[in-house]
Design a protein around this motif. Structure first.
Motif, mmCIF file in Angstrom:
data_model
loop_
_atom_site.group_PDB
_atom_site.id
_atom_site.type_symbol
_atom_site.label_atom_id
_atom_site.label_comp_id
_atom_site.label_asym_id
_atom_site.label_seq_id
_atom_site.Cartn_x
_atom_site.Cartn_y
_atom_site.Cartn_z
ATOM 1 N N ILE A 78 0.488 -1.305 0.135
ATOM 2 C CA ILE A 78 0.133 -0.027 -0.360
ATOM 3 C C ILE A 78 0.764 1.534 -0.185
ATOM 4 C CG2 ILE A 78 -1.152 1.730 1.468
ATOM 5 C CD1 ILE A 78 -2.824 -1.434 1.895
ATOM 6 N N THR A 81 2.731 2.082 -3.248
ATOM 7 C CA THR A 81 1.887 2.394 -4.642
ATOM 8 C C THR A 81 1.294 3.700 -3.854
ATOM 9 O OG1 THR A 81 1.013 0.229 -4.521
ATOM 10 C CG2 THR A 81 -0.154 1.761 -5.683
ATOM 11 N N ARG A 116 -8.426 2.700 -1.631
ATOM 12 C CA ARG A 116 -8.887 2.017 -2.822
ATOM 13 C C ARG A 116 -8.852 -0.181 -2.655
ATOM 14 N NH1 ARG A 116 -9.152 2.874 -9.069
ATOM 15 N NH2 ARG A 116 -10.666 4.549 -8.302
ATOM 16 N N ILE A 117 -7.672 0.355 -2.052
ATOM 17 C CA ILE A 117 -6.904 -0.720 -1.943
ATOM 18 C C ILE A 117 -7.227 -1.892 -0.335
ATOM 19 C CG2 ILE A 117 -4.093 -2.272 -1.750
ATOM 20 C CD1 ILE A 117 -3.405 -0.227 -4.114
ATOM 21 N N ILE A 121 -8.794 -4.630 -0.219
ATOM 22 C CA ILE A 121 -8.907 -6.311 0.526
ATOM 23 C C ILE A 121 -9.679 -6.134 1.850
ATOM 24 C CG2 ILE A 121 -6.410 -7.071 2.206
ATOM 25 C CD1 ILE A 121 -4.841 -5.753 -0.084
#
Length: 268
Positions: A78, A81, A116-117, A121
């Protein structure tokens, strides 16, 4: 990061509404949520989805600690990114140092990507936390049933996915035991550079692979002893049926996607 922090594939027994929902409903709700998540464009939409996810976690009674613990293994991904989006998104510059630059658009893109990630998850974790592997297999098989007309081995695919999820916690526990045994014999997995750390894992990987193949063979023998020959003609102890709260859940999921589309249409 401890191996016990990896909670993917674990099932937390309970009697909440989410636990009692039909597995097909939960799979479809997960798909709806992921679709809504990728349709989000601005902060208000993300806040709506964040509130919905927080409510789902609260209803499941899994506990925020379990969710946070499950997120620990992916924190590095995360962060990487977010940093890449922060420095490499073109737009109006607010800071520059050499070839590195931060833009207003980069800041917002990094924030949205991290959200978003993390939410993606968390919602998939919630599916496995509240659904047993057997029910997950049945739900996947029922949803993919139309593919049988195309000669797709639906039952076998669903069984493979379920077994893979089921054995993730088992393999993690086995890895932890092997690491503890190797450390007791003087193995060092923490010191040294990247190459040395990779080389130190070789004594760990060999017994882990042997253990995995042994477990796979034991599982195959156990399934054969129980006369398992695929899904043809098999009956189930629990027949899946949609109930009133399943239809309510699906309606909420569809409404959530529509709401995000409306917010996107008005630039929110």
């Amino acid at each position: 990061m401890a191996l016990k922090d990896i909670t993917l594939g674990q099932y937390f027994p309970g009697n909440t509404v989410l636990h009692r929902m039909d597995p097909r409903t939960k799979i479809l709700l997960t798909v709806f949520y992921i679709a809504a998540l990728f349709l989000c464009k601005h902060l208000p939409s993300y806040l709506v989805l964040m509130a919905v996810l927080a409510a789902a976690v609260a209803v499941s009674k899994v506990g925020i600690k379990a969710v946070v613990r499950g997120m620990k293994p992916i924190v590095v991904i995360i962060v990487i990114t977010g940093v890449l989006n922060l420095f490499y998104t073109p737009g109006r510059e607010i800071w520059r140092w050499g070839f590195l630059k931060i833009t207003v658009e980069g800041v917002w893109t990094a924030i949205y990507m991290i959200l978003r990630i993390a939410m993606l998850i968390t919602c998939t974790f919630l599916l496995t936390y509240t659904t047993s592997p057997i029910l997950l297999t049945d739900g996947l098989e029922k949803l993919m049933a139309p593919l049988k007309k195309l000669k797709v081995p639906v039952h076998e695919l669903a069984m493979m996915m379920s077994i893979a999820l089921r054995f993730i916690p088992t393999l993690i526990e086995e890895t932890d035991k092997i690491m503890s045994a190797q450390k007791a014999r003087g193995a060092d997995f923490d010191s040294g550079n990247l190459i040395q750390k990779a080389q130190a894992l070789i004594p760990l990987l060999v017994p882990l692979f042997i253990s995995a193949f042994r477990r796979a063979d034991e599982l195959a023998v156990a399934m054969e002893c129980r006369c398992y020959h695929g899904g043809e003609g098999r009956t189930r102890m629990r027949v899946l049926r949609f109930r009133s709260f399943d239809f309510i859940g699906l309606a909420i999921g569809a409404a959530l996607v529509v709401l995000v589309l409306v917010l996107r249409r008005f630039g929110l």
